[in-house]
Motif scaffolding. Structure first.
Motif, mmCIF file in Angstrom:
data_model
loop_
_atom_site.group_PDB
_atom_site.id
_atom_site.type_symbol
_atom_site.label_atom_id
_atom_site.label_comp_id
_atom_site.label_asym_id
_atom_site.label_seq_id
_atom_site.Cartn_x
_atom_site.Cartn_y
_atom_site.Cartn_z
ATOM 1 N N LYS A 1 0.815 -1.218 0.000
ATOM 2 C CA LYS A 1 0.000 0.000 0.000
ATOM 3 C C LYS A 1 0.847 1.267 0.000
ATOM 4 O O LYS A 1 0.400 2.306 -0.434
ATOM 5 C CB LYS A 1 -0.914 0.012 1.230
ATOM 6 N N ALA B 1 0.767 2.691 -7.249
ATOM 7 C CA ALA B 1 -0.362 2.537 -8.167
ATOM 8 C C ALA B 1 0.042 2.913 -9.590
ATOM 9 O O ALA B 1 -0.408 2.293 -10.561
ATOM 10 C CB ALA B 1 -1.537 3.391 -7.690
ATOM 11 N N SER C 1 -7.122 4.382 -7.987
ATOM 12 C CA SER C 1 -6.141 4.392 -6.903
ATOM 13 C C SER C 1 -5.178 5.576 -7.038
ATOM 14 O O SER C 1 -4.896 6.283 -6.067
ATOM 15 C CB SER C 1 -5.376 3.069 -6.897
ATOM 16 N N ARG D 1 -6.858 0.774 -11.030
ATOM 17 C CA ARG D 1 -5.557 1.389 -10.751
ATOM 18 C C ARG D 1 -5.598 2.897 -10.995
ATOM 19 O O ARG D 1 -4.957 3.669 -10.292
ATOM 20 C CB ARG D 1 -4.474 0.715 -11.578
#
Length: 159
Positions: free
Chosen positions: A84, A95, A111, A108
């Motif tokens: 993360k 990401a 993100s 993605r």
């Protein structure tokens, strides 16, 4: 001069210059078809200048060329190694790396959009918004919630 939204992160000019060196190496590598190395160079540059919209666009172009040339997505273990991220900036870069290997993946894109917004990289948010909107709209069954996330992101930037 336009009002700068609260939370905007300005990247120092010194970091922008350092990042440009990596972007130039990445551009050269992509010109020879060495897409993996080019992506890595752009990611190194974005670590220094995360809001470099031209670099994000060029990285996306390289990713699309790599995909068209038969490039595969990252493997499961490589994805797991990214994790993360310790903060929003690192999460955005992770990401971005994931999207570099699957440039059409709207999850993605979401993100990147959300972490860039939280990190204060608003130029990146504004660059990615239309790409995400088109990619989601072009799917067989567009996800309504992705449009809402995009709308809310623009709203928070007063756009």
């Amino acid at each position: 001069m336009a009002e700068v939204p609260q939370g905007y992160q300005n990247v120092p000019e010194e970091d922008q210059k350092k990042a440009k060196v990596f972007f130039d190496y990445g551009t050269s590598a992509a010109g020879t078809g060495n897409y993996e190395y080019a992506i890595e160079m752009f990611l190194q540059g974005l670590a220094l200048d995360p809001d470099a919209v031209k670099a994000h666009q060029e990285l996306r172009d390289i990713s699309l060329k790599r995909k068209a040339a038969g490039g595969k997505d990252l493997g499961f273990m490589e994805k797991m190694k990214l994790g993360k991220g310790k903060d929003d900036r690192e999460a955005m870069l992770n990401a971005t790396k994931l999207m570099s290997y699957a440039p059409g993946n709207t999850d993605r894109m979401i993100s990147i959009l959300q972490t860039a917004l939280r990190a204060g990289y608003y130029d990146t948010v504004m660059w990615l918004g239309p790409i995400l909107q088109k990619a989601n709209a072009d799917q067989k069954s567009p996800h309504f919630n992705k449009f809402i996330i995009l709308k809310d992101s623009y709203k928070s930037l007063k756009q």
